[in-house]
Design a protein around this motif. Structure first.
Motif, PDB file in Angstrom:
ATOM      1  N   ASP A   1       0.785  -1.236   0.000  1.00 50.63           N
ATOM      2  CA  ASP A   1       0.000   0.000   0.000  1.00 50.63           C
ATOM      3  C   ASP A   1       0.818   1.288   0.000  1.00 50.63           C
ATOM      4  OD1 ASP A   1      -2.494  -1.410   0.096  1.00 50.63           O
ATOM      5  OD2 ASP A   1      -2.112  -1.800   2.220  1.00 50.63           O
ATOM      6  N   ALA A   2       2.054   1.213   0.482  1.00 48.89           N
ATOM      7  CA  ALA A   2       2.853   2.434   0.617  1.00 48.89           C
ATOM      8  C   ALA A   2       4.338   2.135   0.520  1.00 48.89           C
ATOM      9  CB  ALA A   2       2.543   3.110   1.950  1.00 48.89           C
ATOM     10  N   PHE A   3       5.130   3.204   0.412  1.00 46.78           N
ATOM     11  CA  PHE A   3       6.584   3.033   0.449  1.00 46.78           C
ATOM     12  C   PHE A   3       7.234   4.244   1.106  1.00 46.78           C
ATOM     13  CE2 PHE A   3       5.616   4.930  -3.689  1.00 46.78           C
ATOM     14  CZ  PHE A   3       6.563   5.940  -3.842  1.00 46.78           C
ATOM     15  N   ASP A   4       8.319   3.958   1.830  1.00 50.16           N
ATOM     16  CA  ASP A   4       9.119   5.013   2.453  1.00 50.16           C
ATOM     17  C   ASP A   4      10.333   5.275   1.577  1.00 50.16           C
ATOM     18  OD1 ASP A   4       8.327   5.748   5.501  1.00 50.16           O
ATOM     19  OD2 ASP A   4       7.667   3.718   5.005  1.00 50.16           O
ATOM     20  N   ALA A   5      10.635   6.542   1.374  1.00 49.06           N
ATOM     21  CA  ALA A   5      11.788   6.940   0.569  1.00 49.06           C
ATOM     22  C   ALA A   5      12.693   7.849   1.392  1.00 49.06           C
ATOM     23  CB  ALA A   5      11.321   7.658  -0.694  1.00 49.06           C
ATOM     24  N   TYR A   6      14.016   7.668   1.231  1.00 49.57           N
ATOM     25  CA  TYR A   6      14.955   8.479   2.011  1.00 49.57           C
ATOM     26  C   TYR A   6      16.175   8.796   1.141  1.00 49.57           C
ATOM     27  CZ  TYR A   6      16.418  10.441   6.453  1.00 49.57           C
ATOM     28  OH  TYR A   6      16.737  11.319   7.463  1.00 49.57           O
ATOM     29  N   LEU A   7      16.478  10.101   1.041  1.00 49.08           N
ATOM     30  CA  LEU A   7      17.609  10.551   0.238  1.00 49.08           C
ATOM     31  C   LEU A   7      18.877  10.595   1.086  1.00 49.08           C
ATOM     32  CD1 LEU A   7      18.814  11.762  -2.369  1.00 49.08           C
ATOM     33  CD2 LEU A   7      18.027  14.012  -1.581  1.00 49.08           C
ATOM     34  N   VAL A   8      19.903   9.915   0.580  1.00 48.16           N
ATOM     35  CA  VAL A   8      21.200   9.864   1.262  1.00 48.16           C
ATOM     36  C   VAL A   8      22.274  10.294   0.274  1.00 48.16           C
ATOM     37  CG1 VAL A   8      22.867   8.364   2.423  1.00 48.16           C
ATOM     38  CG2 VAL A   8      20.416   7.977   2.750  1.00 48.16           C
ATOM     39  N   ALA A   9      23.275  11.018   0.748  1.00 49.85           N
ATOM     40  CA  ALA A   9      24.347  11.500  -0.130  1.00 49.85           C
ATOM     41  C   ALA A   9      25.720  11.118   0.414  1.00 49.85           C
ATOM     42  CB  ALA A   9      24.248  13.013  -0.290  1.00 49.85           C
ATOM     43  N   LEU A  10      26.655  10.980  -0.524  1.00 47.55           N
ATOM     44  CA  LEU A  10      28.061  10.747  -0.188  1.00 47.55           C
ATOM     45  C   LEU A  10      28.830  11.993  -0.601  1.00 47.55           C
ATOM     46  CD1 LEU A  10      30.357   8.715   0.680  1.00 47.55           C
ATOM     47  CD2 LEU A  10      30.529   8.137  -1.757  1.00 47.55           C
ATOM     48  N   THR A  11      29.522  12.620   0.362  1.00 45.81           N
ATOM     49  CA  THR A  11      30.260  13.845   0.065  1.00 45.81           C
ATOM     50  C   THR A  11      31.662  13.525  -0.448  1.00 45.81           C
ATOM     51  OG1 THR A  11      31.271  14.081   2.256  1.00 45.81           O
ATOM     52  CG2 THR A  11      29.031  14.960   1.962  1.00 45.81           C
ATOM     53  N   LYS A  12      32.327  14.558  -0.945  1.00 47.22           N
ATOM     54  CA  LYS A  12      33.692  14.377  -1.454  1.00 47.22           C
ATOM     55  C   LYS A  12      34.666  14.029  -0.333  1.00 47.22           C
ATOM     56  CE  LYS A  12      33.120  17.250  -5.548  1.00 47.22           C
ATOM     57  NZ  LYS A  12      33.535  18.459  -6.304  1.00 47.22           N
ATOM     58  N   GLU A  13      34.255  14.338   0.906  1.00 50.34           N
ATOM     59  CA  GLU A  13      35.079  13.946   2.071  1.00 50.34           C
ATOM     60  C   GLU A  13      34.738  12.527   2.524  1.00 50.34           C
ATOM     61  OE1 GLU A  13      33.416  16.928   1.904  1.00 50.34           O
ATOM     62  OE2 GLU A  13      35.260  17.995   1.361  1.00 50.34           O
ATOM     63  N   LEU A  14      33.884  11.834   1.735  1.00 45.75           N
ATOM     64  CA  LEU A  14      33.433  10.459   1.993  1.00 45.75           C
ATOM     65  C   LEU A  14      32.596  10.334   3.261  1.00 45.75           C
ATOM     66  CD1 LEU A  14      36.594   8.395   0.918  1.00 45.75           C
ATOM     67  CD2 LEU A  14      34.665   9.165  -0.468  1.00 45.75           C
ATOM     68  N   ASP A  15      31.884  11.410   3.578  1.00 43.08           N
ATOM     69  CA  ASP A  15      30.926  11.363   4.680  1.00 43.08           C
ATOM     70  C   ASP A  15      29.554  10.983   4.134  1.00 43.08           C
ATOM     71  OD1 ASP A  15      32.730  12.192   6.663  1.00 43.08           O
ATOM     72  OD2 ASP A  15      32.467  14.295   6.089  1.00 43.08           O
ATOM     73  N   ILE A  16      28.794  10.194   4.916  1.00 42.03           N
ATOM     74  CA  ILE A  16      27.430   9.835   4.552  1.00 42.03           C
ATOM     75  C   ILE A  16      26.494  10.859   5.181  1.00 42.03           C
ATOM     76  CG2 ILE A  16      25.630   8.073   4.682  1.00 42.03           C
ATOM     77  CD1 ILE A  16      27.966   7.190   2.998  1.00 42.03           C
ATOM     78  N   VAL A  17      25.685  11.500   4.355  1.00 37.30           N
ATOM     79  CA  VAL A  17      24.784  12.546   4.844  1.00 37.30           C
ATOM     80  C   VAL A  17      23.341  12.135   4.581  1.00 37.30           C
ATOM     81  CG1 VAL A  17      24.113  14.963   4.680  1.00 37.30           C
ATOM     82  CG2 VAL A  17      26.515  14.316   4.379  1.00 37.30           C
ATOM     83  N   SER A  18      22.530  12.130   5.633  1.00 33.74           N
ATOM     84  CA  SER A  18      21.102  11.830   5.501  1.00 33.74           C
ATOM     85  C   SER A  18      20.351  13.131   5.243  1.00 33.74           C
ATOM     86  CB  SER A  18      20.580  11.175   6.782  1.00 33.74           C
ATOM     87  OG  SER A  18      21.304   9.996   7.061  1.00 33.74           O
ATOM     88  N   ILE A  19      19.733  13.248   4.079  1.00 38.35           N
ATOM     89  CA  ILE A  19      19.110  14.518   3.689  1.00 38.35           C
ATOM     90  C   ILE A  19      17.643  14.593   4.082  1.00 38.35           C
ATOM     91  CG2 ILE A  19      18.542  15.984   1.706  1.00 38.35           C
ATOM     92  CD1 ILE A  19      21.160  15.016   0.437  1.00 38.35           C
ATOM     93  N   GLY A  20      16.912  13.498   3.948  1.00 33.33           N
ATOM     94  CA  GLY A  20      15.511  13.537   4.370  1.00 33.33           C
ATOM     95  C   GLY A  20      14.665  12.489   3.665  1.00 33.33           C
ATOM     96  N   GLY A  21      13.520  12.200   4.273  1.00 32.35           N
ATOM     97  CA  GLY A  21      12.659  11.171   3.708  1.00 32.35           C
ATOM     98  C   GLY A  21      11.188  11.503   3.826  1.00 32.35           C
ATOM     99  N   ARG A  22      10.366  10.646   3.197  1.00 37.99           N
ATOM    100  CA  ARG A  22       8.927  10.847   3.230  1.00 37.99           C
ATOM    101  C   ARG A  22       8.234   9.542   2.810  1.00 37.99           C
ATOM    102  NH1 ARG A  22       5.764  15.138  -0.667  1.00 37.99           N
ATOM    103  NH2 ARG A  22       3.718  14.150  -0.476  1.00 37.99           N
ATOM    104  N   ARG A  23       6.992   9.395   3.227  1.00 33.43           N
ATOM    105  CA  ARG A  23       6.196   8.218   2.855  1.00 33.43           C
ATOM    106  C   ARG A  23       5.211   8.595   1.751  1.00 33.43           C
ATOM    107  NH1 ARG A  23       3.257   3.398   6.102  1.00 33.43           N
ATOM    108  NH2 ARG A  23       5.431   2.772   6.188  1.00 33.43           N
ATOM    109  N   PHE A  24       5.028   7.649   0.814  1.00 32.26           N
ATOM    110  CA  PHE A  24       4.106   7.852  -0.299  1.00 32.26           C
ATOM    111  C   PHE A  24       3.211   6.625  -0.460  1.00 32.26           C
ATOM    112  CE2 PHE A  24       7.933  10.258  -1.098  1.00 32.26           C
ATOM    113  CZ  PHE A  24       7.469  11.477  -1.569  1.00 32.26           C
ATOM    114  N   LYS A  25       2.040   6.830  -1.048  1.00 31.38           N
ATOM    115  CA  LYS A  25       1.158   5.715  -1.353  1.00 31.38           C
ATOM    116  C   LYS A  25       1.689   4.965  -2.575  1.00 31.38           C
ATOM    117  CE  LYS A  25      -3.123   7.603   0.574  1.00 31.38           C
ATOM    118  NZ  LYS A  25      -4.510   8.043   0.284  1.00 31.38           N
ATOM    119  N   ASN A  26       1.568   3.651  -2.541  1.00 31.53           N
ATOM    120  CA  ASN A  26       2.041   2.847  -3.664  1.00 31.53           C
ATOM    121  C   ASN A  26       0.940   2.762  -4.727  1.00 31.53           C
ATOM    122  OD1 ASN A  26       3.584   1.243  -5.286  1.00 31.53           O
ATOM    123  ND2 ASN A  26       3.491  -0.582  -3.989  1.00 31.53           N
TER     124      ASN A  26
END
Length: 340
Positions: free
Chosen positions: A17-42
């Motif tokens: 019925d639904a899905f969660d999405a989350y944007l993650v980025a890798l920086t040039k310093e090789l750090d993992i950055v969590s940018i944000g997420g949201r739930r949507f209907k499938n």
């Protein structure tokens, strides 16, 4: 931080019925950055909203990729939509995603956290790019799954008829109705078999590969069709172990300190493949001296025919994979290696 992004990926944890999405980025310093997420209907509308959100949330200067699990059929609509929009999509096997998420040592488990972990997996790992299965293989999956369901229904009704025939004061009308139902289901199965055969025959490339597979003693066209359909033509599989794990044939070892429990197959995989290989495994045991020897050796060691037969199913799945990938017919040399 946008100027420092090297790679960005949206992880997606999807259900019916639904899905969660989350944007993650890798920086040039090789750090993992969590940018944000949201739930949507499938749904089609939910997917449309998601694509707009993703384009707005992501850095337009860096290519955006998506990572999700191949969970049932619920991921397909989203994956096809993203692919058709021109995005890079990664569809990972559930067991690989699970192992990665476990490696992060998360104390909690939620859909949001799983989506975030898949996004992190997408920026950290070099994942295979997903390509949709051909139209014929998609149709084949519908037909083979329909056949499996009708076959299971037939087994249920046959068991009911057997019980009724051995009961007291059984009405002849009830026996007749169950018999007619069995005949009806058998006709449906026969019709599906004809459709499967016709579909394969009309696809030159698919037909050649299927003919290679069914050159194996004990393997028929419906078994080959089921395995091919459930694996999307073995797309995304790099070795036999991955395939066996996907089908639920990987071994689960239970031990702690000096205590050792019984090793069992996980069964946390594709049940359609295991169902398709159940009877062919017993057939190949009868027809092949190599598999008979392998089966007997395990039967002597384990003392249970079901365990030995399941091991034959694992080997048979590996054989089908080999014949498909190498585009070769069955021969005793391949057989002896698979049954070793």
């Amino acid at each position: 931080i946008n100027q420092q992004i090297l790679k960005q990926n949206i992880g997606i944890d999807i259900s019916k019925d639904a899905f969660d999405a989350y944007l993650v980025a890798l920086t040039k310093e090789l750090d993992i950055v969590s940018i944000g997420g949201r739930r949507f209907k499938n749904t089609d509308k939910g997917i449309e909203e998601f694509v707009k959100w993703a384009e707005k949330k992501a850095n337009p200067a860096v290519e955006l990729e998506f990572t999700m699990e191949s969970t049932g059929v619920y991921y397909e609509n989203l994956a096809y939509t993203l692919f058709e929009e021109g995005y890079i999509v990664h569809v990972v096997l559930p067991n690989l995603a699970k192992k990665y998420i476990e490696s992060l040592g998360l104390r909690s488990k939620t859909d949001k956290l799983d989506a975030k972990a898949l996004g992190q997996m997408g920026v950290e790992r070099k994942l295979s790019v997903w390509h949709p299965a051909s139209k014929n293989i998609r149709i084949l999956k519908v037909l083979t799954r329909e056949r499996t369901k009708r076959q299971k229904e037939k087994t249920v009704v046959k068991n009911q008829l057997h019980a009724l025939k051995h009961s007291k004061d059984r009405p002849a009308s009830s026996i007749q109705r169950l018999t007619e139902l069995i005949n009806f289901l058998e006709q449906l199965i026969s019709d599906i078999d004809k459709e499967i055969k016709q579909l394969i025959t009309e696809d030159e490339v698919l037909n050649l590969k299927v003919q290679n597979i069914i050159s194996t003693p004990g393997l028929g066209i419906t078994t080959a069709a089921s395995v091919i359909a459930e694996t999307n033509g073995f797309a995304g599989f790099n070795n036999i172990k991955q395939l066996q794990s996907f089908a639920g044939y990987d071994i689960k070892i239970r031990e702690s300190g000096k205590w050792k429990g019984k090793s069992k197959i996980s069964k946390k995989g594709n049940s359609y493949i295991r169902y398709a290989l159940y009877f062919p495994a017993y057939t190949i045991i009868r027809k092949s001296p190599h598999y008979k020897t392998f089966y007997d050796r395990l039967l002597d060691k384990k003392g249970e025919s079901l365990i030995a037969a399941t091991a034959v199913q694992r080997k048979l799945l590996g054989l089908i994979y080999t014949l498909w990938k190498k585009d070769v017919c069955f021969d005793p040399d391949i057989e002896s290696k698979q049954a070793a």
